[in-house]
Design a protein around this motif. Structure first.
Motif, PDB file in Angstrom:
ATOM      1  N   GLY A 154     -84.268 -48.804  74.036  1.00 38.28           N
ATOM      2  CA  GLY A 154     -83.187 -48.925  73.064  1.00 38.28           C
ATOM      3  C   GLY A 154     -81.841 -49.201  73.702  1.00 38.28           C
ATOM      4  N   GLU A 155     -80.802 -48.748  73.040  1.00 36.28           N
ATOM      5  CA  GLU A 155     -79.433 -49.011  73.487  1.00 36.28           C
ATOM      6  C   GLU A 155     -79.103 -48.335  74.813  1.00 36.28           C
ATOM      7  OE1 GLU A 155     -76.829 -47.848  70.375  1.00 36.28           O
ATOM      8  OE2 GLU A 155     -77.442 -49.474  69.011  1.00 36.28           O
ATOM      9  N   GLU A 156     -79.834 -47.275  75.157  1.00 30.10           N
ATOM     10  CA  GLU A 156     -79.538 -46.535  76.394  1.00 30.10           C
ATOM     11  C   GLU A 156     -80.150 -47.189  77.635  1.00 30.10           C
ATOM     12  OE1 GLU A 156     -79.194 -42.058  74.456  1.00 30.10           O
ATOM     13  OE2 GLU A 156     -81.034 -42.676  75.475  1.00 30.10           O
ATOM     14  N   ARG A 157     -80.991 -48.193  77.441  1.00 27.45           N
ATOM     15  CA  ARG A 157     -81.641 -48.835  78.577  1.00 27.45           C
ATOM     16  C   ARG A 157     -80.622 -49.420  79.550  1.00 27.45           C
ATOM     17  NH1 ARG A 157     -85.626 -53.887  77.793  1.00 27.45           N
ATOM     18  NH2 ARG A 157     -83.631 -54.964  77.490  1.00 27.45           N
ATOM     19  N   GLY A 158     -80.775 -49.065  80.836  1.00 26.84           N
ATOM     20  CA  GLY A 158     -79.884 -49.587  81.867  1.00 26.84           C
ATOM     21  C   GLY A 158     -78.551 -48.887  81.965  1.00 26.84           C
ATOM     22  N   THR A 159     -78.340 -47.855  81.143  1.00 31.68           N
ATOM     23  CA  THR A 159     -77.088 -47.102  81.188  1.00 31.68           C
ATOM     24  C   THR A 159     -77.334 -45.756  81.866  1.00 31.68           C
ATOM     25  OG1 THR A 159     -77.344 -45.886  79.099  1.00 31.68           O
ATOM     26  CG2 THR A 159     -76.514 -48.164  78.973  1.00 31.68           C
ATOM     27  N   SER A 160     -76.268 -44.986  82.010  1.00 31.27           N
ATOM     28  CA  SER A 160     -76.379 -43.667  82.636  1.00 31.27           C
ATOM     29  C   SER A 160     -77.146 -42.679  81.758  1.00 31.27           C
ATOM     30  CB  SER A 160     -74.982 -43.107  82.928  1.00 31.27           C
ATOM     31  OG  SER A 160     -74.221 -43.006  81.728  1.00 31.27           O
ATOM     32  N   LEU A 161     -77.428 -43.046  80.501  1.00 33.42           N
ATOM     33  CA  LEU A 161     -78.147 -42.160  79.584  1.00 33.42           C
ATOM     34  C   LEU A 161     -79.647 -42.440  79.553  1.00 33.42           C
ATOM     35  CD1 LEU A 161     -75.660 -42.064  76.557  1.00 33.42           C
ATOM     36  CD2 LEU A 161     -76.035 -40.314  78.317  1.00 33.42           C
ATOM     37  N   GLN A 162     -80.089 -43.484  80.261  1.00 36.15           N
ATOM     38  CA  GLN A 162     -81.518 -43.766  80.272  1.00 36.15           C
ATOM     39  C   GLN A 162     -82.269 -42.692  81.044  1.00 36.15           C
ATOM     40  OE1 GLN A 162     -83.152 -47.754  81.369  1.00 36.15           O
ATOM     41  NE2 GLN A 162     -84.506 -46.573  82.723  1.00 36.15           N
TER      42      GLN A 162
END
Length: 255
Positions: A154-162
Motif C-alpha cells: 500500500g501507501e507505506e511501501r518504501g517508506t519508513s512505515l513499511q
C-alpha cells in the motif's frame, strides 16, 4: 610452508551484487609482525605493495591495521583478519598462510572463519518485498502479519512505515577431517548500501571443540601447535570450497 593452491576463481554471475570475502582467525598473534615492511621482507607481499600500503591504525604491540590496496589486514593480539572485495580471493588465503608459517611461526590459531558478504540490489521495492515474503512469509504471523503484508503493497511501501523481515538467520553444523567441527551460518538482512537491496552473509566457522558440550573429547589434549597445524590445513583445503558454497547459496536464495 602452508600455501593455498592458486587457481583462477570465477566471479559472481549476478552483476548487481558486490562481494566481500574475509578470513578471521582467533588465537595469539604479534601485531608488529604484520607491518607492510616486515611482510615484504619475509616475501609475504611484494616490495611494491609494501611501499604503496597505507597505515589505518597502529599501536605498537597492540594493533596493526593496513590497507594493501587489494586487501585490508587487521592484526590484534588475539585476532587476525584479512579481507578483500576483488577476485581472485585466494590471495588473502595465501597471505595468511605465508605470514603465519614464514613471518610469525609462533602464532597460534584456536578457531577461524571464512566469511563472504553479498550486497544485492533488486532495483525496486516490489521485487525486494516479494523476496522478503518468500523467505519470511507474513502469513506465518497471523493478523499482525496481514498488517505487515499491507504495508508492503500500500501507501507505506518504501517508506519508513513499511514493515517486514529485518533478518533471517540459518545454521548447519558440520564435522570434518582431523576432528575439525563448526557450522555454516547464513544471514539475510536489509542492505545498508541499497534502499532496495539485501545483504546475504555467510560465516563458515571452524574449531577443534565438540559440538556436544556434554561430550569429553580427547582433542582437548592437543597442544597449541597441533591445533594450529590442523586448523591451517583446514583453511588451506576448504577456503575455495567455502566460497563456492557461499555463492551457490546466494544464487539459490536469489533465484
Amino acid at each position: 610452508m602452508w600455501l593455498c593452491k592458486v587457481t583462477v576463481f570465477h566471479t559472481l554471475i549476478k552483476m548487481s551484487a558486490t562481494t566481500k570475502v574475509s578470513i578471521v582467525l582467533i588465537g595469539e598473534f604479534n601485531p608488529d609482525n604484520f607491518l607492510p615492511k616486515k611482510l615484504a621482507e619475509s616475501g609475504v607481499i611484494s616490495k611494491k605493495s609494501a611501499e604503496s600500503a597505507s597505515i589505518i591504525a597502529l599501536l605498537p604491540g597492540q594493533t596493526t591495521q593496513v590497507n594493501l590496496g587489494w586487501a585490508e589486514l587487521a592484526a590484534l593480539k588475539t585476532k587476525l583478519q584479512v579481507s578483500c572485495v576483488e577476485a581472485p580471493y585466494i590471495r588473502i588465503c595465501d597471505l595468511v598462510m605465508k605470514a603465519l608459517s614464514d613471518l610469525s611461526p609462533r602464532s597460534t590459531v584456536s578457531q577461524f572463519g571464512i566469511n563472504v558478504e553479498f550486497n544485492y540490489d533488486f532495483g525496486n521495492f516490489a521485487d525486494r518485498n516479494d523476496f522478503g515474503c518468500r523467505i519470511a512469509p507474513p502469513e506465518a504471523w497471523g493478523a499482525w502479519g496481514q498488517m505487515l503484508r499491507a504495508s508492503m503493497t500500500g501507501e507505506e511501501r518504501g517508506t519508513s512505515l513499511q514493515g517486514g523481515a529485518i533478518s533471517v538467520h540459518m545454521r548447519k553444523p558440520f564435522v570434518a577431517d582431523e576432528g575439525v567441527t563448526g557450522w555454516l551460518d547464513v544471514m539475510v538482512t536489509r542492505s545498508v548500501e541499497h534502499r532496495t537491496g539485501i545483504t546475504i552473509s555467510t560465516n563458515h566457522h571452524h574449531q577443534m571443540l565438540s559440538l556436544d558440550p556434554d561430550v569429553e573429547e580427547e582433542r582437548k589434549s592437543l597442544s597449541d601447535e597441533e591445533t594450529t597445524s590442523i586448523l591451517l590445513r583446514a583453511l588451506s583445503s576448504r577456503f575455495e570450497k567455502s566460497i563456492e558454497e557461499a555463492i551457490s547459496i546466494f544464487e539459490g536464495v536469489i533465484r
